[in-house]
Scaffold this active site. Structure first.
Site: not given
Ligand SMILES: NC(=O)C1=CN([C@@H]2O[C@H](COP(=O)(O)OP(=O)(O)OC[C@H]3O[C@@H](n4cnc5c(N)ncnc54)[C@H](OP(=O)(O)O)[C@@H]3O)[C@@H](O)[C@H]2O)C=CC1
Ligand SMILES: CC[C@](O)(C(C)=O)C(=O)O
Ligand SMILES: [Mg+2]
Ligand SMILES: [Mg+2]
Length: 337
Positions: A26, A52, A84-85, A109, A135, A192, A228, A253
């Site tokens: 979330y 969490s 992702d990791t 992703h 997001g 991406d 700037e 311009s």
């Molecule tokens: N950021 C973006 O706008 C974009 C992201 N993506 C993809 O979306 C995916 C999520 O990225 P993003 O939204 O940036 O992630 P964030 O780092 O913003 O959020 C990760 C969430 O996962 C939770 N989490 C951590 N560990 C676990 C676990 N073991 N089980 C369940 N939940 C867990 C975290 O909770 P806690 O608060 O406890 O850490 C947090 O709520 C990735 O695959 C990313 O590449 C794709 C497009 C754009």
């Molecule tokens: C540009 C960064 C991004 O790929 C996205 C917001 O689309 C990400 O992984 O956060």
């Molecule tokens: Mg992206």
């Molecule tokens: Mg990305």
């Protein structure tokens, strides 16, 4: 090759409304998908570990929060929006044991599928809905009646209906208002990563910091340098967003346009293009993915050091001071996350 683009009229919202969706995570994407799915009439639950810090945010929005394993067991569509990791561990421990025939495993992703970190069984749909934007803006645009374009991809079509399901999901989070493009996990992942490394994040951050350094090291006021090279960049990019580079050139311009046309290629020189090609090569051959997974496993020492160095860059202090005086700029990221 021409791409296929889908809009709201092409999507059947009732497909996703008939599923039980678990959103695992979330954060930036997780909160946007969950809230917009719910607002589109979808049955959503959130999967987060007991400790969490995201739990309280989801609960404040009235969402049902379970553990990732409970949410996966209850749902028939699991969208993984954790970092992702971390996804391969969550998949092995919490999701895989709860996958049933006919379930769907969704990603925001393609990283874990593209680099073989997750290998789903053959009896589930594997698909992606990847918004092309942060997001928090995905949610903000949805609330404003707009949408962020999204990519969909199907890696495995066990049900024979995976594409329609992905399109329905994309529509429910607002993507089909702007356009949903069909792609593959490989194309989404590689483009991406390239976009965020070379242009959107890595390229743009380094360009702004370097421009600020050149001006301030030459004795110009940091405040002027900030306006700037950073503040005005948004205004210029807004013009590109509205009407392309041509629209931007129309509005500036002719002095600026001549500088753009003659000096731009000196900044982004052939050597920079060569470096971009190397970066793309490291993405395509898996070098970047291996490096990032190893960095995370080692506790992110380099990531932490570089992030801290970035936070200490003089442009941050200058920018904070100036933004504090512009009440309209510092909009909270969202009310919910
Ligand atoms: N950021 C973006 O706008 C974009 C992201 N993506 C993809 O979306 C995916 C999520 O990225 P993003 O939204 O940036 O992630 P964030 O780092 O913003 O959020 C990760 C969430 O996962 C939770 N989490 C951590 N560990 C676990 C676990 N073991 N089980 C369940 N939940 C867990 C975290 O909770 P806690 O608060 O406890 O850490 C947090 O709520 C990735 O695959 C990313 O590449 C794709 C497009 C754009
Ligand atoms: C540009 C960064 C991004 O790929 C996205 C917001 O689309 C990400 O992984 O956060
Ligand atoms: Mg992206
Ligand atoms: Mg990305």
């Amino acid at each position: 090759m021409a791409v296929e683009i889908f809009y709201d009229d092409d999507a059947d919202l009732s497909i996703i409304q008939g599923r039980k969706v678990a959103v695992i995570g979330y954060g930036s994407q997780g909160h946007a998908h969950s809230l917009s799915l719910r607002d589109s009439g979808v049955d959503v639950r959130i999967g987060l570990p007991e400790g969490s810090k995201s739990r309280a945010k989801a609960e404040e929005q009235g969402l049902r929060v379970l553990t990732p394993a409970e949410a996966s067991a209850e749902a028939d569509l699991i969208m993984i929006l954790a970092p992702d990791t971390k996804q391969r561990f969550i998949y092995e421990q919490d999701i895989a044991p709860n996958l049933k025939d006919g379930d769907a495993l969704f990603f925001g992703h393609g990283f874990n599928i593209r680099y073989d970190l997750i290998k789903p069984p053959s009896n589930v749909d594997v698909a992606m809905v990847a918004p092309k934007g942060p997001g928090h803006l995905v949610r903000r645009q949805f609330v404003d009646g707009k949408g962020v374009p999204a990519l969909i991809a199907v890696e495995q079509d066990a049900s024979g209906n995976a594409q329609a399901l992905a399109l329905s999901y994309a529509a429910a989070i607002g993507g089909a208002r702007a356009g949903v493009i069909k792609t593959t996990f490989t194309e989404e992942t590689e483009t991406d990563l390239f976009g965020e490394q070379a242009v959107l994040c890595g390229g743009a951050s380094a360009l702004v910091q370097t421009g600020f350094e050149v001006l301030t090291e030459a004795g110009y006021a940091p405040e002027i340098a900030y306006f700037e090279v950073l503040h005005e960049l948004k205004l210029i990019v807004d013009l590109m967003y509205e009407g392309g580079i041509a629209r931007q050139r129309y509005s500036i311009s002719d002095t600026a346009e001549y500088g753009d046309l003659t000096r731009g290629p000196r900044v982004i020189s052939p050597a920079v293009k060569e470096e971009m090609k190397k970066i793309l090569g490291e993405i395509q051959d898996g070098t970047f993915a291996r490096e990032w997974v190893a960095e995370d496993e080692a506790g992110r020492p380099n990531f932490t050091k570089l992030e801290e160095q970035g936070n200490q860059h003089p442009i941050e202090a200058t920018g904070k001071k100036l933004r504090d005086l512009m009440s309209w700029v510092d909009r909270p990221i969202t009310e919910t996350a």
